[in-house]
Design a protein around this motif. Structure first.
Motif, PDB file in Angstrom:
ATOM      1  N   ALA A   9      23.491  41.974  33.692  1.00  0.00           N
ATOM      2  CA  ALA A   9      23.568  43.475  33.801  1.00  0.00           C
ATOM      3  C   ALA A   9      24.670  44.105  33.371  1.00  0.00           C
ATOM      4  O   ALA A   9      24.834  45.006  32.934  1.00  0.00           O
ATOM      5  CB  ALA A   9      22.986  44.150  35.251  1.00  0.00           C
ATOM      6  N   PHE A  10      26.045  43.359  33.954  1.00  0.00           N
ATOM      7  CA  PHE A  10      26.930  44.080  33.802  1.00  0.00           C
ATOM      8  C   PHE A  10      27.551  44.168  32.369  1.00  0.00           C
ATOM      9  O   PHE A  10      28.301  45.432  31.904  1.00  0.00           O
ATOM     10  CB  PHE A  10      28.338  43.047  34.531  1.00  0.00           C
ATOM     11  CG  PHE A  10      29.440  43.857  34.504  1.00  0.00           C
ATOM     12  CD1 PHE A  10      29.990  44.506  35.539  1.00  0.00           C
ATOM     13  CD2 PHE A  10      30.484  43.120  33.730  1.00  0.00           C
ATOM     14  CE1 PHE A  10      31.425  45.382  35.575  1.00  0.00           C
ATOM     15  CE2 PHE A  10      31.913  43.733  33.873  1.00  0.00           C
ATOM     16  CZ  PHE A  10      32.324  44.537  34.512  1.00  0.00           C
ATOM     17  N   ARG A  59      28.245  43.304  45.635  1.00  0.00           N
ATOM     18  CA  ARG A  59      29.207  43.618  46.564  1.00  0.00           C
ATOM     19  C   ARG A  59      30.878  43.898  46.242  1.00  0.00           C
ATOM     20  O   ARG A  59      31.505  44.517  46.157  1.00  0.00           O
ATOM     21  CB  ARG A  59      29.039  42.963  47.862  1.00  0.00           C
ATOM     22  CG  ARG A  59      27.815  43.134  48.433  1.00  0.00           C
ATOM     23  CD  ARG A  59      27.893  42.303  49.982  1.00  0.00           C
ATOM     24  NE  ARG A  59      27.734  41.067  49.992  1.00  0.00           N
ATOM     25  CZ  ARG A  59      26.579  40.135  50.090  1.00  0.00           C
ATOM     26  NH1 ARG A  59      25.344  40.822  50.087  1.00  0.00           N
ATOM     27  NH2 ARG A  59      26.763  39.109  50.037  1.00  0.00           N
ATOM     28  N   ILE A  60      31.063  42.755  45.426  1.00  0.00           N
ATOM     29  CA  ILE A  60      32.491  42.722  44.726  1.00  0.00           C
ATOM     30  C   ILE A  60      32.530  43.985  43.867  1.00  0.00           C
ATOM     31  O   ILE A  60      33.604  44.724  43.874  1.00  0.00           O
ATOM     32  CB  ILE A  60      32.697  41.394  44.017  1.00  0.00           C
ATOM     33  CG1 ILE A  60      32.493  40.319  45.040  1.00  0.00           C
ATOM     34  CG2 ILE A  60      33.987  41.430  43.253  1.00  0.00           C
ATOM     35  CD1 ILE A  60      32.708  38.904  44.450  1.00  0.00           C
ATOM     36  N   TYR A 103      33.464  34.361  40.918  1.00  0.00           N
ATOM     37  CA  TYR A 103      33.705  35.700  41.630  1.00  0.00           C
ATOM     38  C   TYR A 103      35.103  36.319  41.171  1.00  0.00           C
ATOM     39  O   TYR A 103      35.092  37.415  40.652  1.00  0.00           O
ATOM     40  CB  TYR A 103      33.451  35.673  43.129  1.00  0.00           C
ATOM     41  CG  TYR A 103      32.237  35.424  43.658  1.00  0.00           C
ATOM     42  CD1 TYR A 103      30.971  35.655  42.638  1.00  0.00           C
ATOM     43  CD2 TYR A 103      31.921  34.781  45.065  1.00  0.00           C
ATOM     44  CE1 TYR A 103      29.908  35.551  43.317  1.00  0.00           C
ATOM     45  CE2 TYR A 103      30.573  34.803  45.471  1.00  0.00           C
ATOM     46  CZ  TYR A 103      29.633  35.111  44.391  1.00  0.00           C
ATOM     47  OH  TYR A 103      28.221  34.635  44.949  1.00  0.00           O
ATOM     48  N   GLU A 104      36.033  35.221  41.214  1.00  0.00           N
ATOM     49  CA  GLU A 104      37.293  35.839  40.823  1.00  0.00           C
ATOM     50  C   GLU A 104      37.444  36.059  39.537  1.00  0.00           C
ATOM     51  O   GLU A 104      38.316  37.061  39.190  1.00  0.00           O
ATOM     52  CB  GLU A 104      38.424  34.641  41.321  1.00  0.00           C
ATOM     53  CG  GLU A 104      38.450  34.451  42.766  1.00  0.00           C
ATOM     54  CD  GLU A 104      39.429  33.197  43.080  1.00  0.00           C
ATOM     55  OE1 GLU A 104      39.634  32.420  42.269  1.00  0.00           O
ATOM     56  OE2 GLU A 104      39.503  32.927  44.330  1.00  0.00           O
ATOM     57  N   ALA A 105      36.827  35.508  38.650  1.00  0.00           N
ATOM     58  CA  ALA A 105      36.908  35.456  37.370  1.00  0.00           C
ATOM     59  C   ALA A 105      36.062  36.798  36.893  1.00  0.00           C
ATOM     60  O   ALA A 105      36.752  37.702  35.865  1.00  0.00           O
ATOM     61  CB  ALA A 105      36.155  34.682  36.197  1.00  0.00           C
ATOM     62  N   PHE A 106      34.999  37.177  37.416  1.00  0.00           N
ATOM     63  CA  PHE A 106      34.471  38.421  37.229  1.00  0.00           C
ATOM     64  C   PHE A 106      35.310  39.597  37.906  1.00  0.00           C
ATOM     65  O   PHE A 106      35.541  40.748  37.261  1.00  0.00           O
ATOM     66  CB  PHE A 106      33.075  38.662  38.159  1.00  0.00           C
ATOM     67  CG  PHE A 106      32.698  39.985  38.016  1.00  0.00           C
ATOM     68  CD1 PHE A 106      32.003  40.678  37.016  1.00  0.00           C
ATOM     69  CD2 PHE A 106      32.755  40.655  39.524  1.00  0.00           C
ATOM     70  CE1 PHE A 106      31.465  42.045  37.198  1.00  0.00           C
ATOM     71  CE2 PHE A 106      32.154  41.922  39.597  1.00  0.00           C
ATOM     72  CZ  PHE A 106      31.641  42.557  38.435  1.00  0.00           C
ATOM     73  N   ALA A 107      35.892  39.595  38.840  1.00  0.00           N
ATOM     74  CA  ALA A 107      36.944  40.589  39.421  1.00  0.00           C
ATOM     75  C   ALA A 107      38.125  40.863  38.701  1.00  0.00           C
ATOM     76  O   ALA A 107      38.540  41.902  38.465  1.00  0.00           O
ATOM     77  CB  ALA A 107      37.726  40.077  40.668  1.00  0.00           C
ATOM     78  N   ASP A 108      38.767  39.604  37.812  1.00  0.00           N
ATOM     79  CA  ASP A 108      39.848  39.981  37.030  1.00  0.00           C
ATOM     80  C   ASP A 108      39.276  40.519  35.757  1.00  0.00           C
ATOM     81  O   ASP A 108      39.939  41.593  35.476  1.00  0.00           O
ATOM     82  CB  ASP A 108      40.352  38.564  36.445  1.00  0.00           C
ATOM     83  CG  ASP A 108      41.231  37.999  37.687  1.00  0.00           C
ATOM     84  OD1 ASP A 108      41.459  38.519  38.682  1.00  0.00           O
ATOM     85  OD2 ASP A 108      41.255  36.530  37.548  1.00  0.00           O
TER      86      ASP A 108
END
Length: 235
Positions: free
Chosen positions: A68-69, A92-93, A217-222
């Motif tokens: 979706a992103f 949530r992130i 999760y960290e890769a997506f946040a970056d």
């Protein structure tokens, strides 16, 4: 074979060596050790099953949100669709970053200084919370895996001590006297290993799975932070 040997063999053959019988004949400390290890084993398996279900759901949710992103839909519309308090971890992130992004805009449309750092911290806090959820219970598996054999060994040592005391009291070292006590004692070590081995195996497996999920999760946040950084620079 003399009559005494035959009598001893007959007496030993009449002893019940089933697991329930061994448990029933064990001394109170050994019984407590066995009960503790059995309860620990059942609790470990409940954690293993629960974590397997949780990790599978987390991977599925992350995959769906990732699609979706990157679907090309505007991020503001995606955020409005999932809301500020979504159910999924990846959502949530994303929501944490988007909330801080919107709060960093003044009423006149300008940006408050330090927006990028605040957005990154907000997502880092959200990732930390998700990490705590993913790893909860794994410490118990590690504890059972590392202490289970020693707890069982304590039961074995105590059981052997009781067995030798019974031999001394009866002044009879025949197989019928020695075998039951030794069997009861060794049963504690067996249960300890039965509890510890799966705990160690699945602790390593679940820890590895948790690390991979957290890395995603960290890769997506970056990636999300990079997108917002470009947007901030353009403004």
């Amino acid at each position: 074979m003399d009559q005494q040997t035959l009598a001893m063999a007959h007496e030993a053959s009449n002893i019940d060596f089933s697991l329930l019988a061994l448990f029933a004949r064990a001394s109170i400390p050994v019984k407590l050790v066995m009960i503790l290890l059995i309860v620990s084993s059942f609790w470990s398996w409940s954690i293993i099953i629960r974590k397997y279900i949780t990790f599978r759901a987390a991977r599925n949710e992350a995959g769906e949100f990732d699609r979706a992103f990157w679907s090309g839909e505007p991020l503001d519309e995606l955020f409005d669709m999932i809301g500020p308090a979504p159910e999924g971890a990846s959502q949530r992130i994303f929501a944490a970053g988007m909330l801080e992004w919107r709060r960093s805009h003044r009423h006149d449309g300008g940006l408050i200084a330090g927006a990028q750092a605040r957005i990154d911290r907000s997502m880092d806090v959200a990732i930390t919370k998700e990490s705590e959820k993913l790893t909860s219970g794994l410490t118990f598996l590690a504890t059972v895996g590392s202490t289970g054999p020693f707890v069982g060994l304590f039961g074995t040592v105590w059981g052997i001590k009781v067995a030798f005391e019974e031999i001394a009291i009866s002044q009879n070292s025949s197989l019928a006297v020695v075998a039951p006590g030794i069997s009861e004692a060794l049963m504690a070590t067996g249960i300890g290993l039965l509890a510890a081995i799966p705990a160690v195996i699945f602790y390593n497996k679940l820890s590895s799975d948790s690390d991979r999920i957290m890395a995603s999760y960290e890769a997506f946040a970056d990636e999300f932070s990079t997108i917002l950084s470009r947007q901030l620079d353009s403004e």
